[in-house]
Design an enzyme around this catalytic site. Structure first.
Site, PDB file in Angstrom:
ATOM      1  N   ASP A 155       1.088  -1.507  -0.113  1.00 22.56           N
ATOM      2  CA  ASP A 155       0.014   0.009   0.356  1.00 22.56           C
ATOM      3  C   ASP A 155       0.935   1.357  -0.007  1.00 22.56           C
ATOM      4  O   ASP A 155       1.261   1.108   0.997  1.00 22.56           O
ATOM      5  CB  ASP A 155      -0.565   0.090   1.397  1.00 22.56           C
ATOM      6  CG  ASP A 155      -1.867   1.139   1.118  1.00 22.56           C
ATOM      7  OD1 ASP A 155      -2.084   1.556  -0.039  1.00 22.56           O
ATOM      8  OD2 ASP A 155      -1.707   1.581   2.609  1.00 22.56           O
ATOM      9  N   ASP A 207      -0.834   7.166  -6.546  1.00 29.40           N
ATOM     10  CA  ASP A 207      -1.040   5.773  -5.900  1.00 29.40           C
ATOM     11  C   ASP A 207      -1.457   5.001  -6.478  1.00 29.40           C
ATOM     12  O   ASP A 207      -1.878   4.666  -7.510  1.00 29.40           O
ATOM     13  CB  ASP A 207      -2.892   6.619  -5.043  1.00 29.40           C
ATOM     14  CG  ASP A 207      -3.198   4.783  -3.957  1.00 29.40           C
ATOM     15  OD1 ASP A 207      -1.947   4.340  -3.884  1.00 29.40           O
ATOM     16  OD2 ASP A 207      -4.348   4.457  -3.470  1.00 29.40           O
TER      17      ASP A 207
END
Length: 468
Positions: free
Chosen positions: A115, A337
């Site tokens: 992540d 991201d």
């Protein structure tokens, strides 16, 4: 046996022949970056077609994970404590990539969510995942994977005291009766985990037959998980002090940098690559570098987006105006991201882009499945992608870096003959701009916390992954 959290058999075979190197002896290493829809992932659903998987990914970006059984996330307008120690609005997000890690001595082989939007590294330390200590997803899948790390079985495990710098880097930390650091860590989709901050040796299976050993990694030994965690843990790759990236920079010669090269969606059966240290240097021709800027949450990789252009036409400034000159344009913050599929833009920027695309694309418009996406076309009468006539979209970032998105970065097939724009407006549920992973496919994307930059270089990630 439940396949959740199990590593690929081929990966386990490779472990037996690997040679271990101390992190200080290695200039860099690369590992598999496994998409959640890959057959190598515990999230893989073989019943879904490639188009169905893309539609499900778009749905996760817009609505969160439908399989989530955790309590609802706080109101989007509510302020919550961000992972970097600042107040910020909640950001709903899903997890799209995983990586293999080997924890402890002897090593426990685990498959963890990777992540880029959070910092804490943690693994499942609860042996009974069917008990009340672990909330289960609404689809019957466990909130954690099938592999459990047992501290008592490792000779290199230790706990972290509550007066340490690592414990101070956590917002929601407290001391137990033994002065050990206990944490509660929450994510934007409402998922959360609690446990004891600990330290352990992590071993990564690198290039060729190497293993790279990193001792004294601060990580969470989680005894409670609620939400989407059907992997064995989570590796935080964010910009904060507790992330794996920051810890590698402090404990090794790798520096605080990593990169990845994301395979295109049609290559879902193959794995992308995640690189650290010298392997993470982005040196390809046409590389564009932009500086990191302060954001609402320290963990996020935030850059400035100054303008967008379609097919080389005049810039659409971040404020929404169209101009032939690039001077005097305003800027907008955007997060880079890998864990979000779609790209989210402010409506003042997105709507002029949509208008220009509509003017240039000579296809019949159609409605998106479930009305999820704004601009869709019927491509049933075409024979190849070249027939679609999709123009390039160029992003101009702060510092002058320009990144040209090809059609595969801006449009996705969500049904066999339905092609939809993968750019959507920010909303109450997703209140910040995000450059998602579809826009990053076939780019070598490098994050350098020491230089405070993000670099993009066009690349054939299929070839890059094969060479790694």
């Amino acid at each position: 046996m439940d396949a959740t959290g199990l590593l690929p058999f081929s990966f386990l075979l490779l472990l037996a022949g690997h040679r271990a190197f101390a992190a200080s002896d290695a200039g860099g290493f690369s590992v598999e970056f496994i998409h959640r829809d890959s057959p190598r992932s515990p999230f893989h659903n073989p019943a879904l077609s490639p188009h169905g998987r893309m539609l499900a990914a778009a749905r996760r970006s817009l609505r969160g994970d439908p399989s989530r059984g955790a309590p609802p996330a706080p109101s989007p307008a509510a302020d919550v404590v961000g992972a970097g120690g600042v107040e910020s609005k909640i950001i709903s997000r899903s997890f799209e990539y995983l990586m293999a890690v080997n924890v402890g001595t002897p090593p426990t082989h685990m498959l963890a969510i990777a992540d880029t939007g959070s910092d804490l590294v943690w693994v499942n330390c609860r042996s009974n995942t069917s008990s009340a200590g672990v909330a289960r997803g609404g689809d019957g899948g466990g909130a954690a994977g099938g592999v459990v790390f047992r501290p008592s079985s490792s000779s290199t495990y230790d706990v972290v005291g509550c007066e340490t710098e690592a414990c101070q880097n956590l917002n929601r930390a407290s001391c137990d009766a033994s002065s050990n650091c206990r944490y509660q860590y929450s994510y934007g989709d409402g998922s959360r985990t609690t446990g004891v901050l600990s330290t352990e040796t992590f071993v990564f299976s690198g290039d060729g037959d190497r293993q790279v050993s990193v001792p004294h990694v601060d990580f969470g030994c989680s005894t409670y998980m609620a939400g989407t965690f059907r992997a064995d843990g989570l590796v935080g790759l964010g910009a904060g002090g507790l992330s794996l990236v920051s810890q590698l920079g402090s404990a090794t010669s790798f520096g605080r940098r990593f990169s990845y090269c994301l395979m295109p969606a049609y290559a879902a059966n193959s794995s992308s690559t995640l690189n650290f240290g010298s392997n993470a240097v982005v040196s390809e021709p046409s590389a564009a570098t932009t500086p990191l800027v302060p954001g609402e949450v320290d963990s996020y990789y935030t850059v400035s987006l100054e303008a967008v252009s379609v097919a080389g036409a005049g810039d659409i400034a971040a404020g929404g105006s169209t101009q032939e000159s690039s001077s005097s344009s305003s800027t907008s913050s955007i997060i880079v991201d890998s864990g979000t599929t779609l790209t989210f833009l402010d409506p003042s920027l997105l709507q002029p882009v949509v208008k220009q695309l509509e003017e240039r694309i000579n296809l019949t418009q159609t409605q998106s499945p479930e009305k999820l996406l704004e601009l869709c076309y019927d491509v049933s009468g075409t024979t190849s992608r070249e027939d679609w006539g999709i123009p390039d979209v160029t992003l101009r970032f702060g510092g002058g870096g320009e990144v040209t998105l090809r059609p595969e970065n801006t449009f996705v097939l969500v049904q066999e003959s339905t092609l939809c724009l993968a750019l959507v407006s920010v909303s109450e549920a997703q209140p910040v701009s995000i450059l998602g992973n579809v826009a990053q496919q076939n780019f070598h994307v490098g994050y350098d916390l020491d230089a405070r930059t993000v670099t993009f270089a066009p690349a054939d990630c299929t070839r890059s992954s094969a060479s790694s």
